[in-house]
Enzyme design. Structure first.
Site, mmCIF file in Angstrom:
data_model
loop_
_atom_site.group_PDB
_atom_site.id
_atom_site.type_symbol
_atom_site.label_atom_id
_atom_site.label_comp_id
_atom_site.label_asym_id
_atom_site.label_seq_id
_atom_site.Cartn_x
_atom_site.Cartn_y
_atom_site.Cartn_z
ATOM 1 N N CYS A 53 -4.328 13.398 13.256
ATOM 2 C CA CYS A 53 -4.382 11.966 12.992
ATOM 3 C C CYS A 53 -4.339 11.218 14.323
ATOM 4 O O CYS A 53 -3.808 11.731 15.299
ATOM 5 C CB CYS A 53 -3.187 11.651 12.114
ATOM 6 N N ASP A 70 4.998 0.276 12.062
ATOM 7 C CA ASP A 70 3.749 -0.300 11.533
ATOM 8 C C ASP A 70 3.562 -1.762 11.942
ATOM 9 O O ASP A 70 2.523 -2.362 11.631
ATOM 10 C CB ASP A 70 3.718 -0.186 10.002
ATOM 11 N N ARG A 121 -8.326 -0.390 4.526
ATOM 12 C CA ARG A 121 -7.405 0.596 3.941
ATOM 13 C C ARG A 121 -6.087 -0.050 3.549
ATOM 14 O O ARG A 121 -5.424 0.429 2.637
ATOM 15 C CB ARG A 121 -7.102 1.698 4.953
ATOM 16 N N ARG A 133 1.582 14.518 13.409
ATOM 17 C CA ARG A 133 1.990 14.336 12.019
ATOM 18 C C ARG A 133 1.925 15.609 11.173
ATOM 19 O O ARG A 133 1.162 15.701 10.199
ATOM 20 C CB ARG A 133 1.185 13.207 11.369
ATOM 21 N N LYS A 175 0.841 -1.213 0.000
ATOM 22 C CA LYS A 175 0.000 0.000 0.000
ATOM 23 C C LYS A 175 0.869 1.254 0.000
ATOM 24 O O LYS A 175 0.632 2.188 -0.780
ATOM 25 C CB LYS A 175 -0.903 0.001 1.244
ATOM 26 N N ASN A 176 1.861 1.280 0.895
ATOM 27 C CA ASN A 176 2.621 2.516 1.071
ATOM 28 C C ASN A 176 3.568 2.812 -0.082
ATOM 29 O O ASN A 176 4.145 3.891 -0.148
ATOM 30 C CB ASN A 176 3.365 2.521 2.408
HETATM 31 C C1 EPZ Z 1 4.858 6.715 6.527
HETATM 32 O O1 EPZ Z 1 4.166 7.791 7.136
HETATM 33 C C2 EPZ Z 1 3.849 5.599 6.423
HETATM 34 N N1 EPZ Z 1 2.717 6.026 5.622
HETATM 35 C C3 EPZ Z 1 3.372 5.189 7.804
HETATM 36 O O2 EPZ Z 1 2.505 4.077 7.670
HETATM 37 C C4 EPZ Z 1 4.582 4.773 8.631
HETATM 38 O O3 EPZ Z 1 4.155 4.482 9.935
HETATM 39 C C5 EPZ Z 1 5.609 5.901 8.666
HETATM 40 O O4 EPZ Z 1 5.959 6.289 7.300
HETATM 41 C C6 EPZ Z 1 6.893 5.529 9.380
HETATM 42 O O5 EPZ Z 1 7.454 4.411 8.792
HETATM 43 C C7 EPZ Z 1 2.784 6.006 4.313
HETATM 44 O O6 EPZ Z 1 3.792 5.662 3.711
HETATM 45 C C8 EPZ Z 1 1.554 6.396 3.577
HETATM 46 P P1 EPZ Z 1 7.107 10.046 8.541
HETATM 47 P P2 EPZ Z 1 4.782 9.259 7.104
HETATM 48 O O7 EPZ Z 1 7.027 11.307 7.750
HETATM 49 O O8 EPZ Z 1 5.499 9.442 5.819
HETATM 50 C C9 EPZ Z 1 7.133 13.430 11.947
HETATM 51 C C10 EPZ Z 1 0.470 2.903 7.900
HETATM 52 O O9 EPZ Z 1 -0.126 2.384 8.861
HETATM 53 N N2 EPZ Z 1 7.044 14.420 10.850
HETATM 54 O O10 EPZ Z 1 8.317 9.184 8.382
HETATM 55 O O11 EPZ Z 1 3.703 10.193 7.430
HETATM 56 C C11 EPZ Z 1 5.865 12.597 12.062
HETATM 57 O O12 EPZ Z 1 4.887 13.271 12.799
HETATM 58 C C12 EPZ Z 1 1.106 4.265 8.045
HETATM 59 O O13 EPZ Z 1 0.571 2.376 6.789
HETATM 60 C C13 EPZ Z 1 7.129 15.773 11.162
HETATM 61 O O14 EPZ Z 1 7.248 16.176 12.316
HETATM 62 O O15 EPZ Z 1 5.809 9.158 8.302
HETATM 63 C C14 EPZ Z 1 6.400 11.349 12.720
HETATM 64 O O16 EPZ Z 1 6.466 11.517 14.092
HETATM 65 C C15 EPZ Z 1 0.862 4.892 9.360
HETATM 66 N N3 EPZ Z 1 7.078 16.674 10.124
HETATM 67 C C16 EPZ Z 1 7.808 11.212 12.160
HETATM 68 O O17 EPZ Z 1 8.143 12.501 11.629
HETATM 69 C C17 EPZ Z 1 6.953 16.287 8.831
HETATM 70 O O18 EPZ Z 1 6.893 17.164 7.937
HETATM 71 C C18 EPZ Z 1 7.969 10.202 11.020
HETATM 72 O O19 EPZ Z 1 6.924 10.412 10.074
HETATM 73 C C19 EPZ Z 1 6.882 14.916 8.538
HETATM 74 C C20 EPZ Z 1 6.939 14.009 9.568
#
Ligand code: EPZ
Length: 430
Positions: A120, A309, A401, A125, A22-23
């Site tokens: 969320c 995840d 999803r 996030r 999915k991702n």
């Molecule tokens: C991706 O989310 C995945 N989603 C998530 O899977 C996964 O848990 C996550 O990566 C970590 O591996 C998709 O790929 C669609 P991040 P993403 O940006 O990209 C903070 C699932 O269940 N952050 O690596 O949103 C954020 O809040 C989902 O399939 C900021 O502060 O994750 C988090 O604490 C859930 N500012 C950390 O960084 C930003 O601009 C890592 O988030 C971006 C992120």
């Protein structure tokens, strides 16, 4: 809303084919906006999230055709022209990853209006790193009334961007924007997740010049245009890991097929520590457990560390361990929403900040449970497979999803699991 009812206590025996990720699929769909030629994605999972993104892309002028082919389900995406670069709140709020259309839209048209994704259930996030990266690439960004207005009328320009911490979404977003920028972009402290490599390699197959993906420094030499391609979506390591844990928890012998074992290596090592027999083949993994579950500590981390995840699913397994395990969540600030629900099944878990202490119990007992996000729902299904009596998991739309044909795949291994149909839900962001 649909519910899933599970009569627990039956070990699992059989094969489970792993779907496309999915991702990865949703980022590849967004990347198809970068070319006026058709992009054919094969090994495509059919999920609520891919359907939702399809609806959003259609608004931009993308023609989408779904079919079946030699490499599983296919989705052909063709955007001869971007007819509108507007992503409304109603669609973006339902799936935050749809925010990642912003980069491709600016790269292709020089302007876009995309809703901010909002909060969320697993954490705040924010998208600040995404926006800073796009600004570094020369986009002018304004925000009004919950929308991002981005402009780069003369195109984006290559830049050196060092992320202050690792973000999967921001890395992918910057990558998609940089491929059509003038000059070279260097992304430092980039995420190394396999889905990023899948995206980078697909972009290269479309004519981009990306190198270093899979490491913390990605270099992108901008090109004037991209062309269409055929691309097979990488296997879903989180789905694979979820069924590996399901096999470990229910007992029996489960063989995952169409999988890349190296992508779930850390999880498999933890399952061995927990007392499972694991056999890694070329594109299969067999998980067998007949003895007791041993307690194992895990701390989530960016790839190649233990995936956040898979944290909820592993915690479910630890509820039946013969001692105490400590599970630390380091990626998201609020990813223990499954703990009270596991408690309803009889688990003994105490949370302090980002740490959960799981005291294994002799058995779980079926109950009504409700999950707040996708992976938490999966953990409740896994726990239900091992619980005595019937467990009903509510709000199944979360599962839809990210898990294709979950009941079918588990039933094929002997699980007593069925879906109880309800009204069509309205998805909420996660
Ligand atoms: C991706 O989310 C995945 N989603 C998530 O899977 C996964 O848990 C996550 O990566 C970590 O591996 C998709 O790929 C669609 P991040 P993403 O940006 O990209 C903070 C699932 O269940 N952050 O690596 O949103 C954020 O809040 C989902 O399939 C900021 O502060 O994750 C988090 O604490 C859930 N500012 C950390 O960084 C930003 O601009 C890592 O988030 C971006 C992120």
């Amino acid at each position: 809303m649909d519910r899933i009812a599970i009569e627990g206590g039956t070990p699992l025996f059989g094969d489970i084919p792993v779907s496309g990720a999915k991702n990865s699929a949703i980022k590849l769909m967004a990347a198809s906006l970068l070319t006026s030629e058709p992009v054919r994605l094969t090994n495509m999972p059919r999920l609520a999230d891919t359907r939702l993104l399809g609806r959003l892309l259609t608004r931009f002028g993308t023609q989408i055709t779904e079919s079946d082919g030699a490499d599983g389900q296919e989705t052909l995406l063709h955007t001869p022209e971007i007819t509108s670069a507007f992503a409304p709140y109603d669609l973006v709020r339902q799936m935050r990853a749809s925010f990642n259309v912003l980069g491709p839209l600016i790269a292709r048209t020089g302007h876009a209006k995309v809703s901010l994704p909002g909060g969320c259930t697993i954490g705040a996030r924010p998208v600040d790193l995404h926006l800073k990266a796009l600004e570094a690439l020369g986009a002018h960004i304004d925000m009004h009334e919950g929308y991002v207005f981005a402009q780069a009328p003369r195109g984006l320009k290559g830049a050196e961007i060092e992320f202050p911490f690792v973000s999967v979404g921001a890395t992918e977003h910057a990558l998609m924007a940089a491929v059509l920028a003038h000059g070279t972009t260097v992304l430092k402290n980039a995420a190394c997740e396999p889905e990023i490599s899948d995206l980078a390699e697909c972009l290269n197959a479309m004519g981009a010049k990306v190198s270093g993906h899979g490491t913390t420094t990605i270099v992108v030499e901008g090109v004037a245009s991209l062309h269409g391609t055929d691309w097979s979506v990488i296997c879903d390591r989180i789905e694979a890991g979820t069924y590996a844990v399901a096999g470990a928890m229910a007992g029996g012998e489960v063989r995952l097929t169409k999988v890349r074992p190296e992508l779930i290596s850390i999880l498999l090592d933890k399952l061995v520590e927990a007392g499972c027999e694991v056999h890694r083949g070329f594109d299969t993994v067999t998980i067998k457990r007949s003895g007791a579950i041993k307690p194992v500590d895990v701390t989530t981390d960016v790839y190649p560390g233990f995936a956040t995840d898979l944290q909820a699913q592993f915690m479910a397994l630890m509820t039946l361990a013969t001692g105490e395990s400590v599970i630390k969540e380091t990626i998201f600030e609020n990813r223990f929403m499954h703990v009270p629900e596991l408690g309803r099944l009889g688990a003994d878990i105490r949370v302090t900040g980002s740490e959960a202490r799981v005291h294994g119990v002799a058995e779980l007992r079926g109950a009504q449970v409700m999950a707040t996000d996708l992976r938490a729902s999966a953990c409740l299904v896994i726990a239900g497979l091992a619980a005595r009596g019937e467990t009903t998991v509510n709000r199944v739309y979360h599962l839809d999803r990210g898990f294709e044909n979950l009941e079918g795949k588990l039933s094929a291994c002997g699980a007593k699991i069925r879906r109880i149909k309800g009204d069509t839900p309205v998805m909420e962001d996660e």
